[in-house]
Design a protein around this motif. Sequence first.
Motif, PDB file in Angstrom:
ATOM      1  N   ALA A  69      40.762  40.563 -15.514  1.00 33.95           N
ATOM      2  CA  ALA A  69      40.056  40.897 -14.277  1.00 33.95           C
ATOM      3  C   ALA A  69      39.817  39.679 -13.399  1.00 33.95           C
ATOM      4  O   ALA A  69      39.451  38.604 -13.880  1.00 33.95           O
ATOM      5  N   ALA A  70      40.022  39.848 -12.104  1.00 29.74           N
ATOM      6  CA  ALA A  70      39.603  38.866 -11.102  1.00 29.74           C
ATOM      7  C   ALA A  70      38.266  39.340 -10.550  1.00 29.74           C
ATOM      8  O   ALA A  70      38.087  40.530 -10.267  1.00 29.74           O
ATOM      9  N   ASN A  90      42.597  35.155 -23.343  1.00 29.88           N
ATOM     10  CA  ASN A  90      41.706  34.792 -24.454  1.00 29.88           C
ATOM     11  C   ASN A  90      40.239  34.774 -24.039  1.00 29.88           C
ATOM     12  O   ASN A  90      39.404  34.165 -24.693  1.00 29.88           O
ATOM     13  N   HIS A  91      39.938  35.424 -22.893  1.00 32.28           N
ATOM     14  CA  HIS A  91      38.566  35.636 -22.415  1.00 32.28           C
ATOM     15  C   HIS A  91      37.888  34.354 -21.934  1.00 32.28           C
ATOM     16  O   HIS A  91      36.655  34.299 -21.847  1.00 32.28           O
ATOM     17  N   ALA A  92      38.673  33.339 -21.639  1.00 31.67           N
ATOM     18  CA  ALA A  92      38.123  32.177 -20.937  1.00 31.67           C
ATOM     19  C   ALA A  92      38.086  32.499 -19.445  1.00 31.67           C
ATOM     20  O   ALA A  92      38.633  33.506 -18.993  1.00 31.67           O
ATOM     21  N   HIS A  93      37.452  31.633 -18.690  1.00 33.95           N
ATOM     22  CA  HIS A  93      37.357  31.819 -17.245  1.00 33.95           C
ATOM     23  C   HIS A  93      38.044  30.656 -16.552  1.00 33.95           C
ATOM     24  O   HIS A  93      37.997  29.512 -17.025  1.00 33.95           O
ATOM     25  N   ASP A 113      33.904  28.933 -20.686  1.00 37.16           N
ATOM     26  CA  ASP A 113      33.629  30.170 -21.415  1.00 37.16           C
ATOM     27  C   ASP A 113      32.631  31.086 -20.723  1.00 37.16           C
ATOM     28  O   ASP A 113      32.310  32.145 -21.253  1.00 37.16           O
ATOM     29  N   SER A 114      32.147  30.693 -19.566  1.00 34.78           N
ATOM     30  CA  SER A 114      31.059  31.441 -18.944  1.00 34.78           C
ATOM     31  C   SER A 114      31.449  31.943 -17.562  1.00 34.78           C
ATOM     32  O   SER A 114      32.231  31.314 -16.847  1.00 34.78           O
ATOM     33  N   LEU A 115      30.893  33.085 -17.201  1.00 33.75           N
ATOM     34  CA  LEU A 115      31.174  33.737 -15.923  1.00 33.75           C
ATOM     35  C   LEU A 115      30.828  32.823 -14.753  1.00 33.75           C
ATOM     36  O   LEU A 115      29.789  32.184 -14.733  1.00 33.75           O
ATOM     37  N   VAL A 116      31.712  32.787 -13.759  1.00 32.66           N
ATOM     38  CA  VAL A 116      31.457  32.037 -12.534  1.00 32.66           C
ATOM     39  C   VAL A 116      30.571  32.887 -11.622  1.00 32.66           C
ATOM     40  O   VAL A 116      30.906  34.021 -11.296  1.00 32.66           O
ATOM     41  N   MET A 117      29.436  32.332 -11.203  1.00 31.90           N
ATOM     42  CA  MET A 117      28.476  33.082 -10.402  1.00 31.90           C
ATOM     43  C   MET A 117      28.610  32.807  -8.907  1.00 31.90           C
ATOM     44  O   MET A 117      28.244  33.641  -8.078  1.00 31.90           O
TER      45      MET A 117
END
Length: 213
Positions: A69-70, A90-93, A113-117
């Motif tokens: 997903a973007a 691999n679920h990295a961002h 490893d964390s969502l970009v806000m």
Amino acid sequence: MAVGYLDGIVILWNIDDDESRILAKHTEQVNMVTFSPQGTMIVTASADNTVKLWDLNGDLLAHREYQSAAYYVSFSPDGRLIAIASMTENHAHQIELWNHNNKYQQILKGNFDSLVMSIVFIPDSDILASISHEQTIRLWNTVDGSLLQTIEVNNNFSITAAFIYCSSQNDNSAIAVANSENRISLWSLSIEELLSNSTNQIRDYTNRLTQSS
């Protein structure tokens, strides 16, 4: 105004006459919609693993496909570059820079490893700033994609929403964050301070905000 929906539809709404029309459609939910600085294009990011660029008539100008997903898109002040946050297999961002005119693309160095806000291009500079879910601010060079600085605030809570604003490289940047403790904080630091070893400075600043509230 442009609004994206869970069914993938993007609606363009004229608030002056209260008329709306379907501008575009993804196959899955729309995660973000934003206008170009000139107001002539709209870019959409979707859970269908694509980012699409449209004109205001709904014609598709260009698109990018991703491994997953973007979910975040941001235009540079001149409208030439689009920064795109997406997930990898691999679920990295990661954050990618895309120039839709010449097909240029560059993945910024340093997956996380964390969502970009929030993502913002710093005007009159070659710097891009982001803040992620775990309270980490990152600064990149948009020319070569190198990571210039990583600042971890580390106050033992996560960010639920964030916004970065900067009018120019010489002005202070404003970083507003809402965290998991239902607190909203506003940080104000110059780009020079962010580029320096500012981890302790930002931690002290946020601690002062906590103590005074």
